[in-house]
Design a protein around this motif. Structure first.
Motif, PDB file in Angstrom:
ATOM      1  N   ASP A   4       0.856  -1.193   0.000  1.00 60.63           N
ATOM      2  CA  ASP A   4       0.000   0.000   0.000  1.00 60.63           C
ATOM      3  C   ASP A   4       0.889   1.239   0.000  1.00 60.63           C
ATOM      4  O   ASP A   4       2.085   1.149   0.262  1.00 60.63           O
ATOM      5  CB  ASP A   4      -0.907   0.007   1.243  1.00 60.63           C
ATOM      6  CG  ASP A   4      -1.946  -1.113   1.172  1.00 60.63           C
ATOM      7  OD1 ASP A   4      -1.888  -1.941   0.247  1.00 60.63           O
ATOM      8  OD2 ASP A   4      -2.808  -1.148   2.062  1.00 60.63           O
ATOM      9  N   SER A   5       0.296   2.386  -0.229  1.00 62.31           N
ATOM     10  CA  SER A   5       1.090   3.610  -0.358  1.00 62.31           C
ATOM     11  C   SER A   5       1.912   3.868   0.903  1.00 62.31           C
ATOM     12  O   SER A   5       1.477   3.558   2.013  1.00 62.31           O
ATOM     13  CB  SER A   5       0.168   4.804  -0.609  1.00 62.31           C
ATOM     14  OG  SER A   5      -0.674   4.982   0.499  1.00 62.31           O
TER      15      SER A   5
ATOM     16  N   HIS B 127       4.229   6.743   3.143  1.00 56.24           N
ATOM     17  CA  HIS B 127       4.491   8.170   3.357  1.00 56.24           C
ATOM     18  C   HIS B 127       5.622   8.290   4.359  1.00 56.24           C
ATOM     19  O   HIS B 127       5.522   7.732   5.462  1.00 56.24           O
ATOM     20  CB  HIS B 127       3.233   8.858   3.895  1.00 56.24           C
ATOM     21  CG  HIS B 127       2.052   8.692   2.978  1.00 56.24           C
ATOM     22  ND1 HIS B 127       1.723   9.622   2.028  1.00 56.24           N
ATOM     23  CD2 HIS B 127       1.166   7.676   2.838  1.00 56.24           C
ATOM     24  CE1 HIS B 127       0.664   9.195   1.346  1.00 56.24           C
ATOM     25  NE2 HIS B 127       0.318   8.001   1.827  1.00 56.24           N
TER      26      HIS B 127
ATOM     27  N   ARG C  75      -7.971  -2.533  -1.990  1.00 55.88           N
ATOM     28  CA  ARG C  75      -6.842  -3.093  -2.731  1.00 55.88           C
ATOM     29  C   ARG C  75      -7.302  -3.952  -3.919  1.00 55.88           C
ATOM     30  O   ARG C  75      -6.797  -3.840  -5.018  1.00 55.88           O
ATOM     31  CB  ARG C  75      -6.118  -4.024  -1.750  1.00 55.88           C
ATOM     32  CG  ARG C  75      -4.648  -3.902  -1.724  1.00 55.88           C
ATOM     33  CD  ARG C  75      -4.154  -4.763  -0.573  1.00 55.88           C
ATOM     34  NE  ARG C  75      -3.860  -3.999   0.613  1.00 55.88           N
ATOM     35  CZ  ARG C  75      -4.129  -4.420   1.845  1.00 55.88           C
ATOM     36  NH1 ARG C  75      -4.720  -5.574   2.071  1.00 55.88           N
ATOM     37  NH2 ARG C  75      -3.805  -3.673   2.867  1.00 55.88           N
TER      38      ARG C  75
END
Ligand code: COA
Length: 159
Positions: free
Chosen positions: A60-61, A63, A150
């Motif tokens: 998943d993304s 950061h 997802r």
């Protein structure tokens, strides 16, 4: 297929000192290096749970909240949040420790999906994971919501 196992049986920790080879010109570690470590730490938890070979199906993304500086210790903690059928969501938390001062900072977190493979390289079912603590139960619930998002994304990419 393995029997059900407690989340805590999959908990893994992996640490590495950030070296100059991993850095950009400013002395900060490259994001790709951290992503590589996240993948390794995540795979450790997935393999501990499934006791099979696993592949990374998706990440998943990510950061990055704080940079990692050369000389700092990168500490990664991972555990299986939830098993679906042949796939598992693993959560990885990344923290840095300044070894001179002891200061610790949360760098990033990531959710990865690993698929358990049999000896022929085909997806194979994994036994369930049993959440015990409130935090583990929350992560278990939220993993179900993330899976929907997802798989919808996977469907869009495929079509
Ligand atoms: C991941 C992989 C094994 C899935 O194989 P497949 O033939 O599509 O098999 P399936 O459709 O039966 O999917 C198997 C499981 O993976 C899950 N899955 C597949 N793609 C996914 C994705 N992008 N995100 C999350 N889960 C995914 C499916 O939901 C299914 O889970 P479930 O059994 O728990 O319901 C296959 O796509 C693959 O080998 N990909 C390359 C993996 C790799 O090499 N990773 C390193 C990259 S360098």
């Amino acid at each position: 297929m393995t029997e059900g196992k407690k989340v805590r049986e999959s908990i893994s920790e992996y640490s590495e000192i950030a070296l100059p080879n991993d850095a950009n010109g400013l002395g900060n570690v490259l994001g790709g290096k951290v992503m590589h470590l996240v993948d390794l730490a995540g795979a450790m938890a997935a393999i501990r749970h499934a006791r099979t070979t696993v592949v990374t199906a998706s990440v998943d993304s990510m950061h990055f909240i704080h940079p990692v500086r050369i000389g700092q210790l990168i500490v990664l903690r991972s555990s299986v949040n939830r098993v679906f059928r042949t796939s598992m969501e693993v959560g990885v938390q990344v923290e840095t420790e300044n070894l001179m001062t002891g200061e610790k900072l949360h760098t990033c977190s990531a959710y990865l999906t690993f698929v358990s493979l049999d000896k022929a390289g085909k997806p194979t079912p994994v036994g369930p994971v049993i959440p015990e603590t409130e935090q583990e139960k929350r992560r278990y619930r939220e993993a179900g919501e993330r899976r929907e998002y997802r798989l919808a994304l996977r469907h869009r990419l495929k079509t």
